[in-house]
Design a protein around this motif. Sequence first.
Motif, PDB file in Angstrom:
ATOM      1  N   GLY A  10       0.799  -1.223   0.000  1.00 39.85           N
ATOM      2  CA  GLY A  10       0.000   0.000   0.000  1.00 39.85           C
ATOM      3  C   GLY A  10       0.830   1.271   0.000  1.00 39.85           C
ATOM      4  O   GLY A  10       0.296   2.370   0.099  1.00 39.85           O
ATOM      5  N   SER A  36       3.215   0.605  -7.196  1.00 41.32           N
ATOM      6  CA  SER A  36       2.650   0.380  -8.535  1.00 41.32           C
ATOM      7  C   SER A  36       2.220   1.703  -9.149  1.00 41.32           C
ATOM      8  O   SER A  36       2.422   1.941 -10.346  1.00 41.32           O
ATOM      9  N   THR A  37       1.646   2.568  -8.316  1.00 41.52           N
ATOM     10  CA  THR A  37       1.209   3.890  -8.787  1.00 41.52           C
ATOM     11  C   THR A  37       2.418   4.693  -9.282  1.00 41.52           C
ATOM     12  O   THR A  37       2.405   5.270 -10.370  1.00 41.52           O
TER      13      THR A  37
HETATM   14  N1  Z5A Z   1       7.813 -10.337  -1.305  1.00 41.78           N
HETATM   15  C1  Z5A Z   1       8.608 -10.914  -0.336  1.00 41.78           C
HETATM   16  O1  Z5A Z   1       8.137 -11.241   0.750  1.00 41.78           O
HETATM   17  N2  Z5A Z   1       9.931 -11.114  -0.615  1.00 41.78           N
HETATM   18  C2  Z5A Z   1      10.496 -10.798  -1.800  1.00 41.78           C
HETATM   19  O2  Z5A Z   1      11.698 -11.014  -2.005  1.00 41.78           O
HETATM   20  C3  Z5A Z   1       9.651 -10.194  -2.793  1.00 41.78           C
HETATM   21  C4  Z5A Z   1       8.317  -9.984  -2.502  1.00 41.78           C
HETATM   22  C5  Z5A Z   1      10.230  -9.809  -4.121  1.00 41.78           C
HETATM   23  C6  Z5A Z   1       3.948  -9.345  -3.524  1.00 41.78           C
HETATM   24  O3  Z5A Z   1       4.439  -8.080  -3.804  1.00 41.78           O
HETATM   25  C7  Z5A Z   1       4.354  -9.789  -2.151  1.00 41.78           C
HETATM   26  O4  Z5A Z   1       5.621 -10.461  -2.183  1.00 41.78           O
HETATM   27  C8  Z5A Z   1       4.522  -8.645  -1.208  1.00 41.78           C
HETATM   28  C9  Z5A Z   1       5.941  -8.774  -0.647  1.00 41.78           C
HETATM   29  C10 Z5A Z   1       6.366 -10.149  -1.021  1.00 41.78           C
HETATM   30  N3  Z5A Z   1       3.555  -8.834  -0.177  1.00 41.78           N
HETATM   31  N4  Z5A Z   1       3.187  -7.948   0.572  1.00 41.78           N
HETATM   32  N5  Z5A Z   1       2.845  -7.168   1.239  1.00 41.78           N
HETATM   33  P1  Z5A Z   1       3.592  -6.994  -4.607  1.00 41.78           P
HETATM   34  O5  Z5A Z   1       4.531  -5.882  -4.832  1.00 41.78           O
HETATM   35  O6  Z5A Z   1       2.950  -7.569  -5.786  1.00 41.78           O
HETATM   36  O7  Z5A Z   1       2.393  -6.641  -3.591  1.00 41.78           O
HETATM   37  P2  Z5A Z   1       2.190  -5.442  -2.681  1.00 41.78           P
HETATM   38  O8  Z5A Z   1       3.374  -4.887  -2.022  1.00 41.78           O
HETATM   39  O9  Z5A Z   1       1.164  -5.942  -1.806  1.00 41.78           O
HETATM   40  O10 Z5A Z   1       1.746  -4.293  -3.672  1.00 41.78           O
HETATM   41  P3  Z5A Z   1       0.578  -3.324  -3.420  1.00 41.78           P
HETATM   42  O11 Z5A Z   1      -0.252  -3.601  -2.266  1.00 41.78           O
HETATM   43  O12 Z5A Z   1      -0.085  -3.281  -4.739  1.00 41.78           O
HETATM   44  O13 Z5A Z   1       1.254  -2.009  -3.004  1.00 41.78           O
HETATM   45  P4  Z5A Z   1       1.740  -0.806  -3.846  1.00 41.78           P
HETATM   46  O14 Z5A Z   1       2.093  -1.201  -5.246  1.00 41.78           O
HETATM   47  O15 Z5A Z   1       2.805  -0.199  -3.072  1.00 41.78           O
HETATM   48  O16 Z5A Z   1       0.506   0.204  -3.854  1.00 41.78           O
HETATM   49  P5  Z5A Z   1      -0.412   0.741  -5.064  1.00 41.78           P
HETATM   50  O17 Z5A Z   1      -1.123  -0.429  -5.754  1.00 41.78           O
HETATM   51  O18 Z5A Z   1       0.317   1.699  -5.915  1.00 41.78           O
HETATM   52  O19 Z5A Z   1      -1.438   1.565  -4.185  1.00 41.78           O
HETATM   53  C11 Z5A Z   1      -2.333   0.939  -3.315  1.00 41.78           C
HETATM   54  C12 Z5A Z   1      -3.622   1.803  -3.217  1.00 41.78           C
HETATM   55  O20 Z5A Z   1      -3.285   3.057  -2.624  1.00 41.78           O
HETATM   56  C13 Z5A Z   1      -4.230   2.124  -4.572  1.00 41.78           C
HETATM   57  O21 Z5A Z   1      -5.622   2.155  -4.431  1.00 41.78           O
HETATM   58  C14 Z5A Z   1      -3.696   3.516  -4.898  1.00 41.78           C
HETATM   59  O22 Z5A Z   1      -4.561   4.243  -5.720  1.00 41.78           O
HETATM   60  C15 Z5A Z   1      -3.579   4.128  -3.502  1.00 41.78           C
HETATM   61  N6  Z5A Z   1      -2.466   5.089  -3.399  1.00 41.78           N
HETATM   62  C16 Z5A Z   1      -1.213   4.964  -3.905  1.00 41.78           C
HETATM   63  N7  Z5A Z   1      -0.468   6.043  -3.594  1.00 41.78           N
HETATM   64  C17 Z5A Z   1      -1.262   6.859  -2.846  1.00 41.78           C
HETATM   65  C18 Z5A Z   1      -1.051   8.143  -2.222  1.00 41.78           C
HETATM   66  N8  Z5A Z   1       0.132   8.776  -2.280  1.00 41.78           N
HETATM   67  N9  Z5A Z   1      -2.071   8.679  -1.539  1.00 41.78           N
HETATM   68  C19 Z5A Z   1      -3.266   8.031  -1.445  1.00 41.78           C
HETATM   69  N10 Z5A Z   1      -3.539   6.830  -2.036  1.00 41.78           N
HETATM   70  C20 Z5A Z   1      -2.543   6.254  -2.721  1.00 41.78           C
END
Ligand code: Z5A
Length: 215
Positions: A16, A20-21
């Motif tokens: 979170g 990805s964003t």
């Molecule tokens: N993992 C591990 O354990 N060991 C390793 O060696 C590797 C990985 C390589 C899969 O990763 C899992 O694998 C991960 C770590 C582990 N598990 N966990 N936790 P992943 O990268 O595919 O999954 P993730 O980290 O869970 O990604 P994510 O949840 O998609 O997070 P993100 O990419 O950082 O967030 P996002 O999709 O860009 O944003 C999430 C939401 O917040 C979305 O609705 C956006 O619109 C919103 N958002 C984003 N930025 C903002 C800001 N600035 N303000 C408000 N809202 C926002």
Amino acid sequence: MKSPTPQFISLEGIEGAGKSTQKKALCELLLANGIAFIETREPGGTPHAEAIRSLLLDHTLEAPAAKTELLLMFAARAQHLEMRILPALADGLWVVCDRFTDATYAYQGKGRALPLEWIATLETLVQGDLRPDTTLIFDVPVDVGLERAGKRGDLDRIELEDWAFFDRVRRGYRAIAEANDRRVLWFDASQDMESVTDAMYKKLMSRWGFSCRPN
Ligand code: Z5A
């Protein structure tokens, strides 16, 4: 002046954090500056490695032992490096990778408390000297990250860990940033998306000598 050698860039943060964003915004910056690149992710990035990812994140199976989790991360990484990352760099393409080995240090090392020496040994075995040239770490308080990720629903096995786990992971990333201040760029990702993107563009344009911002 543009960097003459293709760059290997990784993006990191707790769930979170907005990786990805911001990865999308980073790719727009590269396009605006005429850089040819591939986008990829870990665990995953090739059919074999994506199959390992599915195993790793499946919460309907029994949870893997921490050692199994560690070895599967590196098994996927070995495949990804050999089949995708190294050939791309050899072809002169930049590589933008959502997570890499820093995630293993943070999640398996700090989150699961596995010895960091084991990770270092596997890192050398699988990667030799290869490390990302630039790593962007997006930092958010755990509550903020969990709230953002929770809104997406449908959490995978690792995303179902508790607050204390993600707090250890967050501290792990902080330690990585402190120990690698030339490679790692640190961002306060608790700000709104545009402010985070703006901070990222400023640092990267200066680092790579870029002159164009995406429209
Ligand atoms: N993992 C591990 O354990 N060991 C390793 O060696 C590797 C990985 C390589 C899969 O990763 C899992 O694998 C991960 C770590 C582990 N598990 N966990 N936790 P992943 O990268 O595919 O999954 P993730 O980290 O869970 O990604 P994510 O949840 O998609 O997070 P993100 O990419 O950082 O967030 P996002 O999709 O860009 O944003 C999430 C939401 O917040 C979305 O609705 C956006 O619109 C919103 N958002 C984003 N930025 C903002 C800001 N600035 N303000 C408000 N809202 C926002």
